[in-house]
Design a protein around this motif. Sequence first.
Motif, PDB file in Angstrom:
ATOM      1  N   LEU A 261     -48.006   1.908 -32.744  1.00 56.66           N
ATOM      2  CA  LEU A 261     -46.811   2.092 -31.922  1.00 56.66           C
ATOM      3  C   LEU A 261     -46.748   1.063 -30.803  1.00 56.66           C
ATOM      4  O   LEU A 261     -47.785   0.561 -30.348  1.00 56.66           O
ATOM      5  CB  LEU A 261     -46.786   3.501 -31.322  1.00 56.66           C
ATOM      6  CG  LEU A 261     -46.791   4.682 -32.303  1.00 56.66           C
ATOM      7  CD1 LEU A 261     -46.813   6.003 -31.537  1.00 56.66           C
ATOM      8  CD2 LEU A 261     -45.584   4.619 -33.228  1.00 56.66           C
ATOM      9  N   GLY A 262     -45.553   0.796 -30.326  1.00 55.98           N
ATOM     10  CA  GLY A 262     -45.393  -0.040 -29.142  1.00 55.98           C
ATOM     11  C   GLY A 262     -45.960   0.655 -27.927  1.00 55.98           C
ATOM     12  O   GLY A 262     -46.243   1.867 -27.945  1.00 55.98           O
ATOM     13  N   ASP A 263     -46.109  -0.095 -26.840  1.00 53.18           N
ATOM     14  CA  ASP A 263     -46.766   0.444 -25.654  1.00 53.18           C
ATOM     15  C   ASP A 263     -46.104   1.717 -25.148  1.00 53.18           C
ATOM     16  O   ASP A 263     -46.777   2.737 -24.907  1.00 53.18           O
ATOM     17  CB  ASP A 263     -46.777  -0.608 -24.537  1.00 53.18           C
ATOM     18  CG  ASP A 263     -47.585  -1.840 -24.900  1.00 53.18           C
ATOM     19  OD1 ASP A 263     -48.435  -1.753 -25.810  1.00 53.18           O
ATOM     20  OD2 ASP A 263     -47.356  -2.898 -24.271  1.00 53.18           O
ATOM     21  N   ALA A 264     -44.793   1.694 -24.966  1.00 53.67           N
ATOM     22  CA  ALA A 264     -44.104   2.844 -24.383  1.00 53.67           C
ATOM     23  C   ALA A 264     -44.176   4.055 -25.305  1.00 53.67           C
ATOM     24  O   ALA A 264     -44.459   5.180 -24.851  1.00 53.67           O
ATOM     25  CB  ALA A 264     -42.649   2.491 -24.078  1.00 53.67           C
ATOM     26  N   ASP A 265     -43.959   3.858 -26.603  1.00 52.70           N
ATOM     27  CA  ASP A 265     -44.025   4.984 -27.539  1.00 52.70           C
ATOM     28  C   ASP A 265     -45.448   5.526 -27.644  1.00 52.70           C
ATOM     29  O   ASP A 265     -45.649   6.743 -27.761  1.00 52.70           O
ATOM     30  CB  ASP A 265     -43.537   4.560 -28.925  1.00 52.70           C
ATOM     31  CG  ASP A 265     -42.031   4.351 -28.988  1.00 52.70           C
ATOM     32  OD1 ASP A 265     -41.339   4.734 -28.023  1.00 52.70           O
ATOM     33  OD2 ASP A 265     -41.550   3.794 -29.997  1.00 52.70           O
ATOM     34  N   ALA A 266     -46.432   4.656 -27.589  1.00 51.88           N
ATOM     35  CA  ALA A 266     -47.824   5.095 -27.667  1.00 51.88           C
ATOM     36  C   ALA A 266     -48.179   5.974 -26.467  1.00 51.88           C
ATOM     37  O   ALA A 266     -48.790   7.039 -26.615  1.00 51.88           O
ATOM     38  CB  ALA A 266     -48.755   3.887 -27.740  1.00 51.88           C
ATOM     39  N   VAL A 267     -47.789   5.531 -25.270  1.00 50.56           N
ATOM     40  CA  VAL A 267     -48.106   6.310 -24.068  1.00 50.56           C
ATOM     41  C   VAL A 267     -47.313   7.616 -24.047  1.00 50.56           C
ATOM     42  O   VAL A 267     -47.832   8.670 -23.674  1.00 50.56           O
ATOM     43  CB  VAL A 267     -47.847   5.478 -22.793  1.00 50.56           C
ATOM     44  CG1 VAL A 267     -48.097   6.311 -21.540  1.00 50.56           C
ATOM     45  CG2 VAL A 267     -48.744   4.239 -22.780  1.00 50.56           C
ATOM     46  N   ALA A 268     -46.056   7.572 -24.460  1.00 48.74           N
ATOM     47  CA  ALA A 268     -45.254   8.794 -24.525  1.00 48.74           C
ATOM     48  C   ALA A 268     -45.878   9.787 -25.498  1.00 48.74           C
ATOM     49  O   ALA A 268     -45.911  11.005 -25.228  1.00 48.74           O
ATOM     50  CB  ALA A 268     -43.828   8.469 -24.950  1.00 48.74           C
ATOM     51  N   THR A 269     -46.396   9.298 -26.615  1.00 44.02           N
ATOM     52  CA  THR A 269     -47.000  10.186 -27.609  1.00 44.02           C
ATOM     53  C   THR A 269     -48.301  10.787 -27.086  1.00 44.02           C
ATOM     54  O   THR A 269     -48.552  11.990 -27.267  1.00 44.02           O
ATOM     55  CB  THR A 269     -47.243   9.424 -28.921  1.00 44.02           C
ATOM     56  OG1 THR A 269     -45.993   8.897 -29.390  1.00 44.02           O
ATOM     57  CG2 THR A 269     -47.831  10.332 -29.978  1.00 44.02           C
ATOM     58  N   LEU A 270     -49.125  10.002 -26.436  1.00 40.97           N
ATOM     59  CA  LEU A 270     -50.348  10.546 -25.843  1.00 40.97           C
ATOM     60  C   LEU A 270     -50.018  11.584 -24.770  1.00 40.97           C
ATOM     61  O   LEU A 270     -50.705  12.599 -24.644  1.00 40.97           O
ATOM     62  CB  LEU A 270     -51.197   9.424 -25.250  1.00 40.97           C
ATOM     63  CG  LEU A 270     -51.826   8.437 -26.231  1.00 40.97           C
ATOM     64  CD1 LEU A 270     -52.619   7.377 -25.468  1.00 40.97           C
ATOM     65  CD2 LEU A 270     -52.726   9.148 -27.234  1.00 40.97           C
ATOM     66  N   THR A 271     -48.973  11.334 -24.013  1.00 38.08           N
ATOM     67  CA  THR A 271     -48.541  12.295 -22.997  1.00 38.08           C
ATOM     68  C   THR A 271     -48.065  13.581 -23.665  1.00 38.08           C
ATOM     69  O   THR A 271     -48.367  14.699 -23.212  1.00 38.08           O
ATOM     70  CB  THR A 271     -47.432  11.688 -22.129  1.00 38.08           C
ATOM     71  OG1 THR A 271     -47.882  10.445 -21.572  1.00 38.08           O
ATOM     72  CG2 THR A 271     -47.037  12.623 -21.001  1.00 38.08           C
ATOM     73  N   GLY A 272     -47.328  13.428 -24.767  1.00 34.62           N
ATOM     74  CA  GLY A 272     -46.883  14.588 -25.522  1.00 34.62           C
ATOM     75  C   GLY A 272     -48.044  15.379 -26.110  1.00 34.62           C
ATOM     76  O   GLY A 272     -47.997  16.621 -26.180  1.00 34.62           O
ATOM     77  N   MET A 273     -49.103  14.698 -26.504  1.00 32.99           N
ATOM     78  CA  MET A 273     -50.287  15.381 -27.026  1.00 32.99           C
ATOM     79  C   MET A 273     -50.941  16.228 -25.943  1.00 32.99           C
ATOM     80  O   MET A 273     -51.367  17.366 -26.189  1.00 32.99           O
ATOM     81  CB  MET A 273     -51.275  14.350 -27.572  1.00 32.99           C
ATOM     82  CG  MET A 273     -50.818  13.675 -28.843  1.00 32.99           C
ATOM     83  SD  MET A 273     -51.958  12.347 -29.333  1.00 32.99           S
ATOM     84  CE  MET A 273     -51.207  11.800 -30.880  1.00 32.99           C
ATOM     85  N   CYS A 274     -51.023  15.683 -24.734  1.00 34.79           N
ATOM     86  CA  CYS A 274     -51.567  16.451 -23.609  1.00 34.79           C
ATOM     87  C   CYS A 274     -50.763  17.726 -23.399  1.00 34.79           C
ATOM     88  O   CYS A 274     -51.322  18.817 -23.290  1.00 34.79           O
ATOM     89  CB  CYS A 274     -51.569  15.596 -22.345  1.00 34.79           C
ATOM     90  SG  CYS A 274     -51.944  16.513 -20.832  1.00 34.79           S
TER      91      CYS A 274
END
Length: 370
Positions: A261-274
Amino acid sequence: MSRAIRQGGPIRALGAMSGTSLDGVDAAVVETDGARIFGFGPSGYQGYTPEQREVLRAGLGQWTGDAVDAAGELVTQAHAKALSDFDDVELVGFHGQTLAHDPQGRRTLQVGNGAELAQALGRSVVWDFRSDDVAMGGEGAPLAPFFHFACAKWIGADAPLCFLNLGGVGNLTYVDPSFDKPEQPGALLAFDTGPANAPINDLVQARLGLPMDKDGAVAAGGEVETGALELFLAEPYFSRMPPKSLDRNDFAEMIGLVAELGDADAVATLTGMCAAGVVQGMEHCPKPPTRVLVTGGGRQNPVLMEMLRVSLDCPIEPVEAVGLDGDMLEAQAFAFLAVRVARGMPTSCPGTTGVGALVGGGIVSVPEFG
């Protein structure tokens, strides 16, 4: 200065916490008798330099060796510096830095030498809080719930509520303030909800050279990849009944799930996992909580907080809403627990760590004078 720790009545204790986010040392004073909170004193923070964070990061997941020794020396010295300016305290609670945590193997490692710290500060230091619990079959974490129970009493709560700590790892404490003592069956339930800031920090450090996603700025520009989120929630950890706990790197494969994933989508997804881990965890609460009070760095991430608000059926608020300090709650907890250890009171129980009996773990190191 007296070497003895007074028994009976409130004392001023100084607690210190260096968490799995590897950001720095939090320090805070609490006036307590080990059961009740009588007041809060001054607090302070000393950040780790990028070089110091790399020393600590090199020791993560290791049990012995030069990297562990270097991390331990750094932690002791950093705490000696961070705590030296606090006056009029009788006792220090020193958590140390967790490098590895394996409760199933009955071992846990928090580096930093409490005896050396006691000598440097000229004050008695309580440390190694987790080992006894783990040795007796407990998870060794989370350890803040007994303090959360006292905080619920302090704010005058009269109905069940939750404290949610979003540090490197997320953990949840369900408190029923109708009970008189935290160790009573039903008063507390506590467990780790899943990864929180640690994988986000690791990813933005590796990709963008940033220590954290400050204010959720990177996540705000991305979207959650639902396929990766579903794979994350399929992990066996989420089907285990609490109490349960995690090592910082137990979900290291999260980074792999977002690698394409791109940077923003990757961080958004990790945040969603939390957030998803928290939502799953809330299902274990014995009764629906009337509110969730959030502490730790995650409460300052508006993207994460909004994800929680839209997913849960009760108010989600930072602990500042009830007059507590979300930056210092963990440090305050170890001041509180230090007094309990020094006075022979339990610090964990079956409802908080799954240990089979009440445990009051910790070593008390007294400085030698002259």
